[in-house]
Write an enzyme that holds these catalytic residues in place. Structure first.
Site, PDB file in Angstrom:
ATOM      1  N   GLU A   1      -5.262  -7.562   7.043  1.00 39.80           N
ATOM      2  CA  GLU A   1      -4.875  -6.287   6.957  1.00 39.80           C
ATOM      3  C   GLU A   1      -4.467  -5.753   8.378  1.00 39.80           C
ATOM      4  O   GLU A   1      -5.120  -6.066   9.297  1.00 39.80           O
ATOM      5  CB  GLU A   1      -6.126  -5.604   6.136  1.00 39.80           C
ATOM      6  CG  GLU A   1      -6.818  -5.955   5.022  1.00 39.80           C
ATOM      7  CD  GLU A   1      -8.059  -5.255   4.785  1.00 39.80           C
ATOM      8  OE1 GLU A   1      -8.934  -5.633   3.728  1.00 39.80           O
ATOM      9  OE2 GLU A   1      -8.385  -4.439   5.365  1.00 39.80           O
ATOM     10  N   SER A   2      -3.560  -4.728   8.079  1.00 35.70           N
ATOM     11  CA  SER A   2      -3.116  -3.906   9.001  1.00 35.70           C
ATOM     12  C   SER A   2      -2.153  -4.847  10.065  1.00 35.70           C
ATOM     13  O   SER A   2      -2.484  -5.806  10.633  1.00 35.70           O
ATOM     14  CB  SER A   2      -4.244  -3.259   9.964  1.00 35.70           C
ATOM     15  OG  SER A   2      -4.973  -2.402   8.840  1.00 35.70           O
TER      16      SER A   2
ATOM     17  N   GLU B   1     -14.206  -5.586   3.470  1.00 32.75           N
ATOM     18  CA  GLU B   1     -13.533  -5.337   4.727  1.00 32.75           C
ATOM     19  C   GLU B   1     -14.292  -5.484   5.998  1.00 32.75           C
ATOM     20  O   GLU B   1     -15.281  -4.733   6.014  1.00 32.75           O
ATOM     21  CB  GLU B   1     -12.885  -3.915   4.639  1.00 32.75           C
ATOM     22  CG  GLU B   1     -11.831  -4.040   5.949  1.00 32.75           C
ATOM     23  CD  GLU B   1     -10.919  -2.430   5.890  1.00 32.75           C
ATOM     24  OE1 GLU B   1     -10.176  -2.295   5.070  1.00 32.75           O
ATOM     25  OE2 GLU B   1     -11.554  -1.434   6.742  1.00 32.75           O
TER      26      GLU B   1
ATOM     27  N   LYS C   1      -8.137   2.449  -2.800  1.00 35.16           N
ATOM     28  CA  LYS C   1      -8.445   2.309  -1.260  1.00 35.16           C
ATOM     29  C   LYS C   1      -9.098   3.788  -1.151  1.00 35.16           C
ATOM     30  O   LYS C   1      -8.407   4.832  -0.789  1.00 35.16           O
ATOM     31  CB  LYS C   1      -7.125   2.403  -0.398  1.00 35.16           C
ATOM     32  CG  LYS C   1      -7.173   1.834   0.843  1.00 35.16           C
ATOM     33  CD  LYS C   1      -7.609   0.448   1.337  1.00 35.16           C
ATOM     34  CE  LYS C   1      -7.522   0.093   2.979  1.00 35.16           C
ATOM     35  NZ  LYS C   1      -6.232   0.167   3.255  1.00 35.16           N
TER      36      LYS C   1
ATOM     37  N   LYS D   1       0.542   4.977   1.110  1.00 37.13           N
ATOM     38  CA  LYS D   1      -0.236   5.696   2.140  1.00 37.13           C
ATOM     39  C   LYS D   1       0.485   6.760   2.731  1.00 37.13           C
ATOM     40  O   LYS D   1       1.638   6.603   3.302  1.00 37.13           O
ATOM     41  CB  LYS D   1      -0.869   4.716   3.105  1.00 37.13           C
ATOM     42  CG  LYS D   1      -1.637   5.649   4.212  1.00 37.13           C
ATOM     43  CD  LYS D   1      -2.354   4.570   5.102  1.00 37.13           C
ATOM     44  CE  LYS D   1      -1.620   3.782   6.059  1.00 37.13           C
ATOM     45  NZ  LYS D   1      -2.301   2.938   6.692  1.00 37.13           N
TER      46      LYS D   1
ATOM     47  N   ASN E   1      -9.835  -6.805   8.950  1.00 37.33           N
ATOM     48  CA  ASN E   1      -8.834  -5.589   9.290  1.00 37.33           C
ATOM     49  C   ASN E   1      -8.384  -5.939  10.576  1.00 37.33           C
ATOM     50  O   ASN E   1      -9.486  -5.730  11.786  1.00 37.33           O
ATOM     51  CB  ASN E   1      -9.462  -4.256   8.847  1.00 37.33           C
ATOM     52  CG  ASN E   1      -8.527  -2.939   9.156  1.00 37.33           C
ATOM     53  OD1 ASN E   1      -7.490  -3.060   9.702  1.00 37.33           O
ATOM     54  ND2 ASN E   1      -9.136  -1.909   8.501  1.00 37.33           N
TER      55      ASN E   1
ATOM     56  N   GLU F   1       0.752  -1.324  -0.071  1.00 33.83           N
ATOM     57  CA  GLU F   1       0.012  -0.021  -0.008  1.00 33.83           C
ATOM     58  C   GLU F   1       0.896   1.374   0.112  1.00 33.83           C
ATOM     59  O   GLU F   1       1.849   1.155   0.736  1.00 33.83           O
ATOM     60  CB  GLU F   1      -0.811  -0.002   1.133  1.00 33.83           C
ATOM     61  CG  GLU F   1      -1.826   1.032   1.327  1.00 33.83           C
ATOM     62  CD  GLU F   1      -3.213   0.923   2.111  1.00 33.83           C
ATOM     63  OE1 GLU F   1      -4.119   0.189   1.850  1.00 33.83           O
ATOM     64  OE2 GLU F   1      -3.101   1.278   3.581  1.00 33.83           O
TER      65      GLU F   1
END
Length: 272
Positions: A217-218, A166, A117, A57, A187, A55
Protein backbone atom coordinates in the site's frame (compact mmCIF):
# COMPACT_ATOMS: atom_id res chain seq x y z
CA UNK A 1 -0.20 13.94 19.76
CA UNK A 2 0.65 12.77 16.19
CA UNK A 3 -1.93 12.86 13.39
CA UNK A 4 -2.91 9.19 13.81
CA UNK A 5 -3.54 9.65 17.53
CA UNK A 6 -5.62 12.74 16.80
CA UNK A 7 -7.71 10.91 14.18
CA UNK A 8 -8.31 7.98 16.56
CA UNK A 9 -9.34 10.27 19.42
CA UNK A 10 -11.78 12.04 17.10
CA UNK A 11 -13.07 8.68 15.86
CA UNK A 12 -14.06 7.53 19.36
CA UNK A 13 -16.07 10.73 19.78
CA UNK A 14 -17.66 10.32 16.36
CA UNK A 15 -18.74 6.74 17.12
CA UNK A 16 -20.31 7.82 20.40
CA UNK A 17 -22.24 10.58 18.62
CA UNK A 18 -23.34 8.40 15.70
CA UNK A 19 -24.48 5.44 17.79
CA UNK A 20 -26.74 7.69 19.87
CA UNK A 21 -28.44 9.04 16.73
CA UNK A 22 -28.47 5.92 14.54
CA UNK A 23 -28.79 2.77 16.70
CA UNK A 24 -27.52 -0.64 15.60
CA UNK A 25 -31.06 -1.95 15.10
CA UNK A 26 -31.60 0.62 12.35
CA UNK A 27 -28.26 -0.21 10.68
CA UNK A 28 -29.26 -3.88 10.63
CA UNK A 29 -32.38 -3.03 8.61
CA UNK A 30 -30.29 -1.88 5.63
CA UNK A 31 -30.90 -3.71 2.34
CA UNK A 32 -27.20 -4.59 2.29
CA UNK A 33 -27.03 -6.12 5.74
CA UNK A 34 -28.08 -9.65 4.81
CA UNK A 35 -26.31 -9.51 1.45
CA UNK A 36 -23.48 -11.86 0.53
CA UNK A 37 -20.09 -10.17 0.39
CA UNK A 38 -17.90 -10.17 -2.70
CA UNK A 39 -14.55 -11.71 -1.76
CA UNK A 40 -11.61 -9.31 -1.83
CA UNK A 41 -9.27 -12.29 -1.48
CA UNK A 42 -10.62 -14.00 -4.60
CA UNK A 43 -10.69 -10.90 -6.78
CA UNK A 44 -7.22 -9.67 -5.79
CA UNK A 45 -5.61 -13.08 -6.42
CA UNK A 46 -7.49 -13.73 -9.69
CA UNK A 47 -4.70 -14.03 -12.30
CA UNK A 48 -6.96 -12.51 -14.98
CA UNK A 49 -7.20 -9.25 -13.02
CA UNK A 50 -4.53 -6.64 -12.19
CA UNK A 51 -4.44 -7.10 -8.41
CA UNK A 52 -4.96 -3.34 -7.99
CA UNK A 53 -7.26 -2.07 -5.26
CA UNK A 54 -8.04 1.35 -6.71
CA UNK A 55 -8.82 3.98 -4.11
CA UNK A 56 -11.15 6.96 -4.18
CA UNK A 57 -9.69 9.64 -1.91
CA UNK A 58 -10.46 13.36 -2.10
CA UNK A 59 -7.86 14.61 0.37
CA UNK A 60 -5.38 13.50 3.01
CA UNK A 61 -3.74 15.02 6.11
CA UNK A 62 -0.33 14.97 4.43
CA UNK A 63 -1.29 16.33 0.99
CA UNK A 64 -4.39 18.39 1.71
CA UNK A 65 -6.91 18.46 -1.16
CA UNK A 66 -5.97 15.95 -3.86
CA UNK A 67 -9.11 16.02 -5.99
CA UNK A 68 -12.20 17.76 -4.71
CA UNK A 69 -14.22 17.63 -7.92
CA UNK A 70 -14.06 13.94 -8.90
CA UNK A 71 -17.35 12.02 -9.16
CA UNK A 72 -17.27 8.86 -7.04
CA UNK A 73 -19.75 7.20 -9.41
CA UNK A 74 -17.77 8.00 -12.56
CA UNK A 75 -14.36 7.23 -11.08
CA UNK A 76 -15.36 3.93 -9.44
CA UNK A 77 -17.02 2.62 -12.62
CA UNK A 78 -14.00 3.82 -14.62
CA UNK A 79 -11.56 2.10 -12.24
CA UNK A 80 -13.29 -1.25 -12.73
CA UNK A 81 -13.50 -0.80 -16.51
CA UNK A 82 -9.78 0.00 -16.48
CA UNK A 83 -9.06 -3.39 -14.93
CA UNK A 84 -8.88 -2.84 -11.18
CA UNK A 85 -9.55 -5.92 -9.04
CA UNK A 86 -11.33 -4.06 -6.25
CA UNK A 87 -12.16 -0.64 -4.86
CA UNK A 88 -11.15 1.17 -1.68
CA UNK A 89 -13.45 3.96 -0.60
CA UNK A 90 -12.48 6.49 2.07
CA UNK A 91 -15.45 7.12 4.36
CA UNK A 92 -13.54 9.26 6.88
CA UNK A 93 -14.93 12.79 6.53
CA UNK A 94 -12.82 15.22 8.58
CA UNK A 95 -9.33 14.32 7.36
CA UNK A 96 -10.00 12.56 4.03
CA UNK A 97 -13.19 14.19 2.73
CA UNK A 98 -15.07 10.91 2.43
CA UNK A 99 -18.52 9.76 3.51
CA UNK A 100 -20.67 6.68 3.93
CA UNK A 101 -22.75 8.00 1.06
CA UNK A 102 -19.71 7.65 -1.25
CA UNK A 103 -19.52 3.94 -0.51
CA UNK A 104 -23.28 3.48 -0.99
CA UNK A 105 -23.03 5.10 -4.43
CA UNK A 106 -20.11 2.84 -5.35
CA UNK A 107 -22.02 -0.23 -4.18
CA UNK A 108 -25.00 0.76 -6.31
CA UNK A 109 -22.96 0.91 -9.52
CA UNK A 110 -20.30 -1.80 -9.07
CA UNK A 111 -20.28 -5.54 -8.52
CA UNK A 112 -16.81 -5.98 -7.07
CA UNK A 113 -15.17 -6.13 -3.63
CA UNK A 114 -15.31 -2.81 -1.80
CA UNK A 115 -12.98 -1.99 1.07
CA UNK A 116 -14.36 0.49 3.56
CA UNK A 117 -11.27 2.59 4.29
CA UNK A 118 -11.67 4.20 7.69
CA UNK A 119 -10.23 4.12 11.20
CA UNK A 120 -12.15 1.31 12.89
CA UNK A 121 -12.08 1.38 16.69
CA UNK A 122 -15.49 -0.07 17.57
CA UNK A 123 -17.88 -2.89 16.58
CA UNK A 124 -20.47 -0.24 15.70
CA UNK A 125 -18.34 0.82 12.69
CA UNK A 126 -18.18 -2.78 11.46
CA UNK A 127 -21.97 -3.10 11.56
CA UNK A 128 -22.11 0.26 9.81
CA UNK A 129 -19.68 -0.99 7.14
CA UNK A 130 -21.95 -3.96 6.39
CA UNK A 131 -25.01 -1.70 6.32
CA UNK A 132 -23.54 0.58 3.63
CA UNK A 133 -22.47 -2.28 1.36
CA UNK A 134 -18.80 -2.89 2.19
CA UNK A 135 -17.23 -6.32 1.69
CA UNK A 136 -14.02 -5.77 3.62
CA UNK A 137 -12.88 -3.58 6.51
CA UNK A 138 -9.48 -2.14 7.39
CA UNK A 139 -7.93 -2.67 10.82
CA UNK A 140 -4.80 -0.62 11.48
CA UNK A 141 -2.23 -2.21 13.80
CA UNK A 142 -0.83 1.19 14.81
CA UNK A 143 -4.25 2.28 16.03
CA UNK A 144 -5.36 -0.76 18.05
CA UNK A 145 -4.14 -2.97 20.86
CA UNK A 146 -3.57 -6.55 19.58
CA UNK A 147 -6.36 -8.02 21.74
CA UNK A 148 -8.88 -5.45 20.55
CA UNK A 149 -7.79 -5.79 16.94
CA UNK A 150 -8.31 -9.57 17.15
CA UNK A 151 -11.78 -9.21 18.68
CA UNK A 152 -12.80 -6.65 16.03
CA UNK A 153 -11.51 -8.96 13.28
CA UNK A 154 -13.48 -11.88 14.74
CA UNK A 155 -16.60 -9.72 14.91
CA UNK A 156 -16.20 -8.68 11.27
CA UNK A 157 -15.88 -12.33 10.24
CA UNK A 158 -19.05 -13.17 12.18
CA UNK A 159 -20.88 -10.72 9.87
CA UNK A 160 -19.32 -12.30 6.79
CA UNK A 161 -16.92 -9.42 6.10
CA UNK A 162 -13.29 -9.91 5.13
CA UNK A 163 -10.50 -8.18 7.04
CA UNK A 164 -7.45 -6.31 5.78
CA UNK A 165 -4.83 -5.85 8.49
CA UNK A 166 -2.53 -2.88 7.89
CA UNK A 167 0.96 -2.88 9.39
CA UNK A 168 3.97 -0.59 9.06
CA UNK A 169 6.77 -2.69 10.54
CA UNK A 170 7.74 -6.19 11.68
CA UNK A 171 6.78 -5.55 15.27
CA UNK A 172 3.19 -4.66 14.33
CA UNK A 173 3.02 -7.74 12.09
CA UNK A 174 4.22 -10.09 14.85
CA UNK A 175 1.95 -8.50 17.44
CA UNK A 176 -1.29 -8.24 15.48
CA UNK A 177 -1.47 -11.05 12.92
CA UNK A 178 -4.29 -13.46 13.78
CA UNK A 179 -6.46 -16.14 12.17
CA UNK A 180 -9.41 -13.79 11.61
CA UNK A 181 -7.39 -11.69 9.14
CA UNK A 182 -7.70 -12.39 5.38
CA UNK A 183 -5.33 -9.90 3.80
CA UNK A 184 -2.19 -8.26 5.16
CA UNK A 185 -1.36 -4.80 3.86
CA UNK A 186 2.10 -3.34 4.25
CA UNK A 187 1.74 0.44 4.30
CA UNK A 188 4.83 2.05 2.85
CA UNK A 189 3.77 5.37 4.36
CA UNK A 190 4.74 5.96 7.97
CA UNK A 191 1.52 7.22 9.56
CA UNK A 192 3.46 9.27 12.08
CA UNK A 193 5.86 11.05 9.71
CA UNK A 194 4.05 10.41 6.38
CA UNK A 195 7.36 9.52 4.74
CA UNK A 196 7.11 6.78 2.09
CA UNK A 197 9.54 3.95 1.41
CA UNK A 198 8.89 0.85 -0.72
CA UNK A 199 11.64 -0.90 1.26
CA UNK A 200 9.01 -1.33 3.98
CA UNK A 201 7.10 -3.76 1.75
CA UNK A 202 10.19 -5.52 0.41
CA UNK A 203 11.64 -6.02 3.90
CA UNK A 204 8.43 -7.50 5.34
CA UNK A 205 7.05 -9.68 2.52
CA UNK A 206 8.82 -12.85 3.63
CA UNK A 207 7.57 -12.46 7.20
CA UNK A 208 3.93 -12.81 6.14
CA UNK A 209 2.75 -16.46 6.23
CA UNK A 210 1.67 -17.87 2.86
CA UNK A 211 -1.99 -18.34 3.86
CA UNK A 212 -2.56 -14.56 3.88
CA UNK A 213 -3.13 -12.45 0.77
CA UNK A 214 -0.30 -9.90 0.62
CA UNK A 215 -0.95 -6.27 -0.30
CA UNK A 216 1.51 -3.40 -0.77
CA UNK A 217 0.00 0.00 0.00
CA UNK A 218 1.01 3.61 -0.73
CA UNK A 219 3.74 5.16 -2.81
CA UNK A 220 3.18 3.04 -5.93
CA UNK A 221 3.39 5.48 -8.83
CA UNK A 222 5.21 3.47 -11.51
CA UNK A 223 4.09 0.19 -13.19
CA UNK A 224 7.71 -1.00 -12.95
CA UNK A 225 7.41 -0.79 -9.16
CA UNK A 226 4.40 -3.10 -9.32
CA UNK A 227 6.41 -5.60 -11.35
CA UNK A 228 9.13 -5.51 -8.68
CA UNK A 229 6.58 -5.98 -5.89
CA UNK A 230 4.84 -8.78 -7.80
CA UNK A 231 8.16 -10.60 -8.21
CA UNK A 232 8.80 -10.17 -4.48
CA UNK A 233 5.56 -12.02 -3.75
CA UNK A 234 2.79 -9.44 -3.41
CA UNK A 235 -0.68 -10.38 -4.63
CA UNK A 236 -2.28 -6.94 -4.56
CA UNK A 237 -1.49 -3.24 -4.65
CA UNK A 238 -3.50 -0.42 -3.11
CA UNK A 239 -3.17 2.70 -5.27
CA UNK A 240 -5.10 5.90 -4.72
CA UNK A 241 -3.19 9.15 -4.69
CA UNK A 242 -1.35 8.37 -7.93
CA UNK A 243 -4.70 8.11 -9.73
CA UNK A 244 -6.65 10.72 -7.78
CA UNK A 245 -4.17 13.54 -8.42
CA UNK A 246 -5.13 13.33 -12.10
CA UNK A 247 -8.05 15.36 -13.47
CA UNK A 248 -9.48 12.03 -14.66
CA UNK A 249 -8.46 9.34 -12.14
CA UNK A 250 -10.16 6.56 -14.10
CA UNK A 251 -8.10 7.43 -17.22
CA UNK A 252 -4.91 7.51 -15.13
CA UNK A 253 -5.80 4.04 -13.82
CA UNK A 254 -6.46 2.78 -17.36
CA UNK A 255 -3.08 4.05 -18.62
CA UNK A 256 -1.27 2.65 -15.57
CA UNK A 257 -2.86 -0.82 -15.82
CA UNK A 258 -2.30 -0.98 -19.58
CA UNK A 259 1.40 -0.25 -19.10
CA UNK A 260 1.64 -2.71 -16.19
CA UNK A 261 0.12 -5.51 -18.30
CA UNK A 262 2.54 -4.76 -21.13
CA UNK A 263 5.50 -4.97 -18.72
CA UNK A 264 4.11 -8.13 -17.13
CA UNK A 265 3.74 -9.83 -20.51
CA UNK A 266 7.30 -8.84 -21.42
CA UNK A 267 8.59 -10.22 -18.11
CA UNK A 268 6.78 -13.54 -18.68
CA UNK A 269 8.04 -13.84 -22.27
CA UNK A 270 11.61 -13.13 -21.21
CA UNK A 271 11.42 -16.13 -18.86
CA UNK A 272 10.01 -18.46 -21.53
Amino acid sequence: MNILEKIIADKYREVADKSSVLPIKLLEQSIYFEGKVVSMKKYVTNPEKSGIIAEFKRKSPSKGMINGSASVEQVSIGYMQAGASALSILTEKEYFGGSNEDLKVVRKYNFCPILRKDFVVDEYQIIEAKSIGADCILLIAAALEPGKLKSLAAFAKSLGLEVLLEVHDGEELDRCLNDHVDLVGINNRNLKTFEVSLDTSLNLINKIPSNFVKISESGISDPNTMIELKKAGFDGFLIGENFMKSARPEQAAYNFIKEYRKLLTAAVLSKA
